[in-house]
Design a protein around this motif. Structure first.
Motif, PDB file in Angstrom:
ATOM      1  N   ARG A  51       3.585   0.750  11.515  1.00 19.47           N
ATOM      2  CA  ARG A  51       2.928   1.912  11.389  1.00 19.47           C
ATOM      3  C   ARG A  51       3.918   3.153  11.940  1.00 19.47           C
ATOM      4  O   ARG A  51       3.785   4.207  11.154  1.00 19.47           O
ATOM      5  N   ARG A  66      -2.744   6.571   9.577  1.00 15.87           N
ATOM      6  CA  ARG A  66      -4.023   6.124   9.365  1.00 15.87           C
ATOM      7  C   ARG A  66      -4.245   5.141   8.171  1.00 15.87           C
ATOM      8  O   ARG A  66      -4.814   4.021   8.374  1.00 15.87           O
ATOM      9  N   THR A 123      -2.194   2.023   9.167  1.00 14.71           N
ATOM     10  CA  THR A 123      -3.410   1.190  10.136  1.00 14.71           C
ATOM     11  C   THR A 123      -4.335   0.580   9.341  1.00 14.71           C
ATOM     12  O   THR A 123      -4.764  -0.763   9.458  1.00 14.71           O
ATOM     13  N   ARG A 124      -5.315   1.151   8.221  1.00 14.77           N
ATOM     14  CA  ARG A 124      -6.328   0.494   7.708  1.00 14.77           C
ATOM     15  C   ARG A 124      -5.843  -0.676   6.776  1.00 14.77           C
ATOM     16  O   ARG A 124      -6.409  -1.686   6.480  1.00 14.77           O
ATOM     17  N   THR A 125      -4.589  -0.468   6.129  1.00 11.75           N
ATOM     18  CA  THR A 125      -4.072  -1.454   5.316  1.00 11.75           C
ATOM     19  C   THR A 125      -3.658  -2.794   6.164  1.00 11.75           C
ATOM     20  O   THR A 125      -3.797  -3.838   5.666  1.00 11.75           O
ATOM     21  N   ALA A 152      -4.723  -3.565   9.050  1.00 12.38           N
ATOM     22  CA  ALA A 152      -5.866  -4.006   9.820  1.00 12.38           C
ATOM     23  C   ALA A 152      -6.172  -5.605   9.594  1.00 12.38           C
ATOM     24  O   ALA A 152      -6.107  -6.465  10.169  1.00 12.38           O
TER      25      ALA A 152
END
Length: 454
Positions: free
Chosen positions: A10, A177, A180-182, A184
């Motif tokens: 990230r 962001r 991070t969402r990808t 997770a």
């Protein structure tokens, strides 16, 4: 710092995106500043020309003073047709002609940015040249004013820096962001994989609610884990079977050895009372049993290892005829159809038939019936005895190695417990089936195998 960046995808992606955005802003800002500066320079040149016109009008009216007013300019210098300065603003009095670069031949007016002028040391000036055409020749009016700097002005450069910082920060945050969402689901998969144990069961990773590469990765990982779990379970079962097989084999091998040892020790203790012929016969019987167990174990080992065998056409009727002539304790009745031919290993199929008939001979009351026929494109071999039969719940147990039925098969004292397992392994190696099916009396073993092609 370097190790932290190396571990965090990230951070690296956000940093790369921020740098890319910064480079893009620098390039765009350079073009924007260049455009603004050119526009301001054009406006400045027009204003300077307007102010220099007043000097031109004085030349036309022949009212040119010795010292000119600056008129809001950094300086003004007038050159006569001979190329000599005739008047100027106070800061240029007594100085030579500042430039001859403009105007060029044929030009009435010209604008240029010039540096290193004697009247403006260390500075770059925007110079506007106007030509006044008089009867005695061409008079040139030079107007000087500080050039617009490359950054245009402090406010402009500060606004550009502030805009660049805001865009870089926004890009960093957005990429951070989104990454991070990808990632997770990847973190969840990693955590789950770290929690898996070798024999804990439930070896699955969470599948994200999306239709992308990470979901495909999770599904593929689950399929792989499922195959691994199945293989581990099969391996565990195989190891358990091997342990049980080794224990049973050890027990069965120990029995004849113990019997022979007891017989020989008893004969040595009482040599005068021992009938050596009877003792030798008993020892030979134990040796025969031991040899039979070892031979069966070797056959099972070869079958388990998938040892190659010679495949050829085999007529089951001929095999039954050859086996039926062997002396047995029970009468053998055959009902065979000729030309029921299969493709297989002749010796192994003969061993299959021998084991089935030996089993039937031990448990039959008086008769063994062997049948060969064709049925639905398959060769069918049946061996039926008229004994007590086998209970339905025990029809698969008898194919386990060293298995013996205590009640219904108590006569099977001389068997090794490997004959029927060997028969099942031979049938499996030939792509057939061997089952115990219903009958009015006794045990009915049915062997089915595809007929030979053609």
């Amino acid at each position: 710092m370097r190790a932290w960046l190396g571990r965090s995808l990230r951070v690296r992606l956000a940093m790369f995106a921020g740098i890319a955005m910064l480079l893009l802003i620098i390039v765009v800002s350079a073009f924007v500043l260049h455009g603004i500066r050119d526009e301001l320079a054009d406006i400045q040149a027009q204003e300077m020309s307007g102010r220099a016109v007043s000097v031109l009008l004085k030349i036309k009216a022949d009212r040119l003073p010795q010292v000119l007013e600056d008129a809001g300019l950094d300086g003004v210098q007038v050159i006569d047709p001979s190329g000599r300065p005739v008047t100027s603003t106070l800061n240029l009095v007594g100085l030579p002609r500042q430039t001859a670069a403009i105007p060029r031949d044929g030009q009435a007016n010209a604008v240029a940015e010039l540096c290193g002028l004697s009247g403006f040391p260390g500075e770059c000036e925007l110079v506007v040249a106007l030509t006044a055409y008089q009867p005695d020749g061409e008079w040139i009016i030079y107007a000087f004013e500080s050039a617009v700097p490359w950054y245009v002005g402090p406010q402009v450069i500060l606004s550009q820096v502030a805009l660049a910082a805001a865009l870089v920060a926004l890009t960093w945050f957005a990429v951070w962001r989104a990454t991070t969402r990808t990632l997770a689901p990847v973190s969840a998969i990693t955590k789950r994989l770290a929690e898996l144990t070798a024999f804990g069961g439930g070896m699955r990773v969470p599948v994200p609610q999306s239709d992308d590469e990470i979901a495909a990765l999770a599904e593929t990982a689950n399929r792989t884990l499922e195959r691994l779990e199945t293989a581990m379970r099969e391996k565990e079962l195989a190891m358990e079977r091997q342990r049980r097989f080794a224990a049973d084999a050890s027990h069965d091998l120990r029995s004849p050895i113990t019997a022979m040892r007891a017989q020989i020790e008893e004969a040595r203790l009482y040599p005068e009372e021992t009938d050596w012929m009877e003792t030798s016969a008993e020892v030979l019987a134990s040796l025969d049993r031991l040899q039979g167990i070892v031979s069966d174990l070797l056959v099972l080992t070869r079958l388990d290892a998938g040892a190659p065998s010679r495949r050829e056409p085999v007529d089951l009727a001929e095999s039954v005829a050859a086996e039926a002539v062997r002396r047995r304790s029970k009468r053998v009745v055959t009902d065979v159809r000729r030309d029921v031919v299969v493709t297989g290993d002749r010796l192994q199929l003969a061993r299959l038939l021998t084991n089935l008939m030996d089993n039937a001979d031990r448990h039959a009351e008086s008769q063994i019936t062997v049948t060969v026929r064709e049925e639905d494109g398959q060769a069918v071999l049946e061996v039926l005895d008229d004994g007590e039969g086998i209970a339905p719940e025990q029809r698969e147990v008898i194919f386990e190695r060293f298995a013996r039925l205590d009640a219904a098969r108590n006569r099977d004292a001389g068997g090794s417990g490997l004959g029927l397992p060997i028969a099942r392994e031979i049938v499996t190696a030939h792509g057939g089936t061997l089952t115990v099916e219903d009958s009015e009396r006794g045990a009915r073993f049915v062997f089915r195998m595809p007929l030979r092609d053609g």
